[in-house]
Design a protein around this motif. Sequence first.
Motif, PDB file in Angstrom:
ATOM      1  N   ILE B  16       0.839  -1.203   0.000  1.00  0.00           N
ATOM      2  CA  ILE B  16       0.000   0.000   0.000  1.00  0.00           C
ATOM      3  C   ILE B  16       0.867   1.243   0.000  1.00  0.00           C
ATOM      4  CG2 ILE B  16      -1.659   1.336   1.351  1.00  0.00           C
ATOM      5  CD1 ILE B  16      -2.875  -1.229   2.280  1.00  0.00           C
ATOM      6  N   ILE B  19       2.202   1.906  -3.442  1.00  0.00           N
ATOM      7  CA  ILE B  19       1.156   2.420  -4.333  1.00  0.00           C
ATOM      8  C   ILE B  19       0.884   3.885  -4.031  1.00  0.00           C
ATOM      9  CG2 ILE B  19      -1.297   2.261  -4.904  1.00  0.00           C
ATOM     10  CD1 ILE B  19      -1.109  -0.693  -4.668  1.00  0.00           C
ATOM     11  N   LEU B  20       0.814   4.221  -2.731  1.00  0.00           N
ATOM     12  CA  LEU B  20       0.518   5.608  -2.365  1.00  0.00           C
ATOM     13  C   LEU B  20       1.619   6.545  -2.822  1.00  0.00           C
ATOM     14  CD1 LEU B  20      -1.039   5.222   1.160  1.00  0.00           C
ATOM     15  CD2 LEU B  20      -2.186   5.775  -0.974  1.00  0.00           C
ATOM     16  N   PHE B  23       1.180   7.097  -6.372  1.00  0.00           N
ATOM     17  CA  PHE B  23      -0.007   7.917  -6.536  1.00  0.00           C
ATOM     18  C   PHE B  23       0.295   9.396  -6.317  1.00  0.00           C
ATOM     19  CE2 PHE B  23      -4.186   9.475  -5.132  1.00  0.00           C
ATOM     20  CZ  PHE B  23      -4.977   8.944  -6.141  1.00  0.00           C
ATOM     21  N   MET B  24       1.237   9.672  -5.412  1.00  0.00           N
ATOM     22  CA  MET B  24       1.533  11.060  -5.056  1.00  0.00           C
ATOM     23  C   MET B  24       2.547  11.701  -6.002  1.00  0.00           C
ATOM     24  SD  MET B  24      -0.182  12.104  -2.454  1.00  0.00           S
ATOM     25  CE  MET B  24       0.674  13.292  -1.443  1.00  0.00           C
ATOM     26  N   VAL B  25       3.134  10.902  -6.923  1.00  0.00           N
ATOM     27  CA  VAL B  25       4.193  11.435  -7.780  1.00  0.00           C
ATOM     28  C   VAL B  25       3.807  12.746  -8.483  1.00  0.00           C
ATOM     29  CG1 VAL B  25       5.461  10.993  -9.919  1.00  0.00           C
ATOM     30  CG2 VAL B  25       5.525   9.348  -8.077  1.00  0.00           C
ATOM     31  N   PRO B  26       2.616  12.815  -9.135  1.00  0.00           N
ATOM     32  CA  PRO B  26       2.305  14.074  -9.840  1.00  0.00           C
ATOM     33  C   PRO B  26       2.306  15.279  -8.915  1.00  0.00           C
ATOM     34  CG  PRO B  26       0.745  12.363 -10.430  1.00  0.00           C
ATOM     35  CD  PRO B  26       1.570  11.811  -9.320  1.00  0.00           C
ATOM     36  N   ILE B  27       1.821  15.105  -7.696  1.00  0.00           N
ATOM     37  CA  ILE B  27       1.751  16.241  -6.774  1.00  0.00           C
ATOM     38  C   ILE B  27       3.139  16.650  -6.322  1.00  0.00           C
ATOM     39  CG2 ILE B  27       0.917  16.941  -4.510  1.00  0.00           C
ATOM     40  CD1 ILE B  27      -1.465  14.966  -5.112  1.00  0.00           C
ATOM     41  N   GLN B  29       5.933  16.024  -7.784  1.00  0.00           N
ATOM     42  CA  GLN B  29       6.673  16.514  -8.934  1.00  0.00           C
ATOM     43  C   GLN B  29       6.381  17.997  -9.168  1.00  0.00           C
ATOM     44  OE1 GLN B  29       8.976  15.005 -10.327  1.00  0.00           O
ATOM     45  NE2 GLN B  29       9.364  16.453 -11.986  1.00  0.00           N
ATOM     46  N   THR B  30       5.097  18.371  -9.026  1.00  0.00           N
ATOM     47  CA  THR B  30       4.731  19.777  -9.233  1.00  0.00           C
ATOM     48  C   THR B  30       5.327  20.662  -8.150  1.00  0.00           C
ATOM     49  OG1 THR B  30       2.676  18.940 -10.114  1.00  0.00           O
ATOM     50  CG2 THR B  30       2.789  21.288  -9.673  1.00  0.00           C
TER      51      THR B  30
END
Lengths: 306, 280
Positions: B16, B19-20, B23-27, B29-30
């Motif tokens: 988990i 996965i999380l 999942f958080m990569v785009p945020i 990364q920004t």
Amino acid sequence: MTRSKAVIIRDNIDGWMFVLPAFLFLLLLMIYPIIHTFILSFQKYNFVYDSKPVFVGFHNYIKVLKDATFKKALLNTFYFAGVYIPIIFILGFFVGLIFSRYDMITGKLSKVILFIPMVIPISMSSFMFLFMLNPQWGIVNSIFKDYLKLPGLARDWMNDTSTAMNMILLVTIWWRVGFIGLLFLSGIQAIPRSVIEASIIDGANAWRRITGIILPNLKETYMVVGILAIVTSIKLFAQVVAMTGTLSPQNAGGPAKATLTLYVATWKSAFLYYDLGIGSAMGYLMSLIIVFLFAVNFFINKGEKA
Amino acid sequence: MVRRNKINTFFLGFFIFLILILFMVPIFQTIFTSLKTDKEIYKVPVSIIPHNLTFIHYKYVFTNLASDFFSFFRNSVVVTSVSVLLILSLGSLASFGLARINFFGKNFIIFFVSFIVSIPLIITVIPIFMFETTFRITNTNIGLILPYTAVYMPIPLFIMYGTFLKIPTELEESALIDGCSRFMIYRKIFLPLAAGGLVAAGIITFLNCWGEFLFALILTTRRSATTLSIGIMKINQQEQAWALGPMSAIMVLSTIIPFTLYMIFQRYFIQGLMEGSLKG
């Protein structure tokens, strides 16, 4: 208890007094437009060139149905729905299943995290992905080329007709999976504990427990998730415009109409070419498709119950 | 047996966690891009974690892009807060009437509201656009507040309706016998008791209006009138070739308000969202 006439009259007056302000808003800004669009769909009316709408019967509908762009948009929308709906069902189910087994402090934290995409405006999320997919400076290509040493996998994701739509699928799934997962979680948690415990005592293994007990008991969740997934697929708009039309709205739906959806096509004909009659006809055809898909969803889930 | 379960739980937890993170990569990364120097942003291979932190892009947003950014921000705040207030006040009145009073036409209204949830909004945009052009209210805040109030009314209305239904009838009956008007009952008894539902409805409406795309795109073509969710596209057009740093900074800045609200009211938000979708 029978109510006296005076009470009934007072209740009617009070009731309408409470409802009226909101009802007026909905009447003027939702119902009137829905009817007006219906009338417009039978009229020839270009907002820039025509001074007055002219009644043309089914001409708009025929023109739209014969239009190759509309067919392309229809195909793209069905492609999106055909990929998105199964994936969101499967991923959502697994998210729900995992969290139903693992609901501790980390479980609560995960819930908070999975909901974050719902908080970010969808145009911003699209930009986040757009930047990560940038062919030169994006992290995705850099990971393939420089970290994994697989330059063959790097490409210009949003300018490639074979990948652009899949990238829009990716954003949409990222955006919705937490929410759909939580719907599945609440469905799984609504199954009586005793039913699951009984199956454990009977010696059913995890796989039997999932296929025999959990999956058949989620009828209502399937219905709700089905409706939401259909709506998300047909209303596919902001992601496409933000990811493909950011430099010029004319480009939205590109490259080469690869990401042109029904919603985008409707918007383009009504608000880029100002052909309100054609736009209205497309809008109504789209609504017919939604009604049809809702009916399919209803009968699939009803049929399983029997 | 117990030992095996512990190991399983550990691996599940680890899984988990992975996965999380993904999942958080785009945020992340920004956020990271907004803190990198330009040199680092446009360097290959792209660094995952920034080496030198800098606030230069935030400074750029607050100086060079200030007039645009603050006008987008102000429009978003005005449009969103007025719409939320209107929806909560009109919506709670209506849902009180629907939940607690028997009157003619009540079931029709409930049916009618659930019907308009599912129609594609673009059908309503065309006449609203014509009507706003006639009355010259495109490119104004009112021009967005009016459609938002109508379009985002149904779901909060259903959430508040559900909350009002759950409140026991005894309170209301004794107050009616004491001669209280219905409006007094609504204000003095029901609103305080339904605070949780109101907060849930409010936060969902806030997020919907803050991120609204379609109406803002069509009804506000001028930069002075548009909101953040469309404004970011306009800034991207103006800055031409991928100004990743300032754009990321704007994205971080414009998500701060909804994100803070979400963290504060997280419990209400999740509950409200679930109720709204199950009823809608």
